[in-house]
Scaffold this motif. Structure first.
Motif, mmCIF file in Angstrom:
data_model
loop_
_atom_site.group_PDB
_atom_site.id
_atom_site.type_symbol
_atom_site.label_atom_id
_atom_site.label_comp_id
_atom_site.label_asym_id
_atom_site.label_seq_id
_atom_site.Cartn_x
_atom_site.Cartn_y
_atom_site.Cartn_z
ATOM 1 N N TYR A 182 0.825 -1.209 0.000
ATOM 2 C CA TYR A 182 0.000 0.000 0.000
ATOM 3 C C TYR A 182 0.864 1.265 0.000
ATOM 4 O O TYR A 182 0.695 2.132 -0.848
ATOM 5 N N ALA A 183 1.787 1.353 0.947
ATOM 6 C CA ALA A 183 2.630 2.550 1.070
ATOM 7 C C ALA A 183 3.457 2.772 -0.195
ATOM 8 O O ALA A 183 3.658 3.921 -0.618
ATOM 9 N N ASP A 184 3.916 1.686 -0.826
ATOM 10 C CA ASP A 184 4.708 1.814 -2.053
ATOM 11 C C ASP A 184 3.883 2.427 -3.185
ATOM 12 O O ASP A 184 4.361 3.287 -3.927
ATOM 13 N N PHE A 185 2.632 1.979 -3.323
ATOM 14 C CA PHE A 185 1.756 2.539 -4.356
ATOM 15 C C PHE A 185 1.446 4.004 -4.081
ATOM 16 O O PHE A 185 1.446 4.830 -5.000
ATOM 17 N N ILE A 186 1.178 4.341 -2.820
ATOM 18 C CA ILE A 186 0.881 5.736 -2.462
ATOM 19 C C ILE A 186 2.106 6.608 -2.726
ATOM 20 O O ILE A 186 1.997 7.690 -3.322
ATOM 21 N N PRO A 244 6.137 12.932 -13.803
ATOM 22 C CA PRO A 244 5.163 11.966 -14.321
ATOM 23 C C PRO A 244 5.796 10.726 -14.957
ATOM 24 O O PRO A 244 5.241 9.637 -14.865
ATOM 25 N N VAL A 245 6.956 10.868 -15.564
ATOM 26 C CA VAL A 245 7.632 9.720 -16.182
ATOM 27 C C VAL A 245 8.106 8.757 -15.093
ATOM 28 O O VAL A 245 7.907 7.545 -15.181
ATOM 29 N N GLU A 246 8.704 9.306 -14.047
ATOM 30 C CA GLU A 246 9.177 8.477 -12.933
ATOM 31 C C GLU A 246 7.995 7.834 -12.204
ATOM 32 O O GLU A 246 8.060 6.667 -11.806
ATOM 33 N N ARG A 247 6.900 8.591 -12.044
ATOM 34 C CA ARG A 247 5.693 8.050 -11.404
ATOM 35 C C ARG A 247 5.174 6.853 -12.188
ATOM 36 O O ARG A 247 4.887 5.797 -11.618
ATOM 37 N N LEU A 276 5.608 -1.692 -9.872
ATOM 38 C CA LEU A 276 4.817 -2.238 -8.769
ATOM 39 C C LEU A 276 3.702 -3.153 -9.274
ATOM 40 O O LEU A 276 3.450 -4.223 -8.702
ATOM 41 N N ILE A 277 3.055 -2.743 -10.351
ATOM 42 C CA ILE A 277 1.969 -3.561 -10.910
ATOM 43 C C ILE A 277 2.506 -4.880 -11.446
ATOM 44 O O ILE A 277 1.938 -5.941 -11.218
ATOM 45 N N HIS A 278 3.636 -4.821 -12.135
ATOM 46 C CA HIS A 278 4.212 -6.051 -12.694
ATOM 47 C C HIS A 278 4.788 -6.968 -11.616
ATOM 48 O O HIS A 278 4.978 -8.161 -11.861
ATOM 49 N N ASP A 279 5.033 -6.421 -10.422
ATOM 50 C CA ASP A 279 5.526 -7.231 -9.306
ATOM 51 C C ASP A 279 4.399 -7.900 -8.524
ATOM 52 O O ASP A 279 4.664 -8.682 -7.609
ATOM 53 N N LEU A 280 3.153 -7.598 -8.873
ATOM 54 C CA LEU A 280 2.027 -8.239 -8.195
ATOM 55 C C LEU A 280 2.031 -9.743 -8.487
ATOM 56 O O LEU A 280 2.500 -10.166 -9.546
ATOM 57 N N PRO A 281 1.476 -10.533 -7.569
ATOM 58 C CA PRO A 281 1.307 -11.960 -7.885
ATOM 59 C C PRO A 281 0.478 -12.103 -9.162
ATOM 60 O O PRO A 281 -0.378 -11.255 -9.456
ATOM 61 N N GLU A 282 0.729 -13.156 -9.909
ATOM 62 C CA GLU A 282 0.106 -13.316 -11.223
ATOM 63 C C GLU A 282 -1.417 -13.208 -11.182
ATOM 64 O O GLU A 282 -2.013 -12.530 -12.022
ATOM 65 N N ASP A 303 -7.770 -0.763 7.372
ATOM 66 C CA ASP A 303 -9.076 -0.555 6.752
ATOM 67 C C ASP A 303 -9.755 0.725 7.246
ATOM 68 O O ASP A 303 -10.959 0.782 7.401
ATOM 69 N N ASN A 304 -8.947 1.760 7.464
ATOM 70 C CA ASN A 304 -9.463 3.028 7.971
ATOM 71 C C ASN A 304 -9.688 3.972 6.783
ATOM 72 O O ASN A 304 -8.741 4.410 6.156
ATOM 73 N N MET A 305 -10.929 4.295 6.503
ATOM 74 C CA MET A 305 -11.269 5.119 5.343
ATOM 75 C C MET A 305 -10.678 6.522 5.433
ATOM 76 O O MET A 305 -10.447 7.146 4.403
ATOM 77 N N THR A 306 -10.390 7.046 6.616
ATOM 78 C CA THR A 306 -9.845 8.396 6.716
ATOM 79 C C THR A 306 -8.421 8.466 6.199
ATOM 80 O O THR A 306 -7.963 9.515 5.783
ATOM 81 N N HIS A 307 -7.695 7.350 6.198
ATOM 82 C CA HIS A 307 -6.330 7.339 5.673
ATOM 83 C C HIS A 307 -6.290 7.366 4.163
ATOM 84 O O HIS A 307 -5.277 7.683 3.574
ATOM 85 N N MET A 308 -7.387 7.000 3.514
ATOM 86 C CA MET A 308 -7.427 6.985 2.063
ATOM 87 C C MET A 308 -7.613 8.384 1.568
ATOM 88 O O MET A 308 -7.517 8.752 0.491
#
Length: 83
Positions: free
Chosen positions: A6-10, A18-21, A28-34, A78-83
């Protein structure tokens, strides 16, 4: 998305350049489990189709992000205020 990443995506989304982002998010997406990656790919294609029909359904990308964002990316406590 994985709870432990989560923290890595944020952090990636907060990058100024924008290029680095994009590069960091892609890694990160390609490192997700298949099975997570394939599910995300399918869901993204579906949401793209929905957004392409936004004149009819009023679901443009911003609206889709509001609806699906909290479901796809949530903190481990699962705290909605952190989102």
């Amino acid at each position: 998305f994985l709870t432990d990443k989560y923290a890595d995506f944020i952090d990636a989304n907060r990058k100024e350049d924008p290029v680095e982002r994009l590069k960091t998010l892609q890694r990160l997406i390609h490192d997700l489990p298949e099975h997570h990656y394939e599910t995300l790919k399918f869901l993204s294609a579906h949401l793209k189709t929905v957004a392409e029909n936004s004149e009819k359904n009023k679901m443009e990308p911003r609206n889709l992000a509001i609806v699906f964002g909290p479901t796809l990316v949530r903190t481990s406590d699962d705290n909605m205020t952190h989102m």
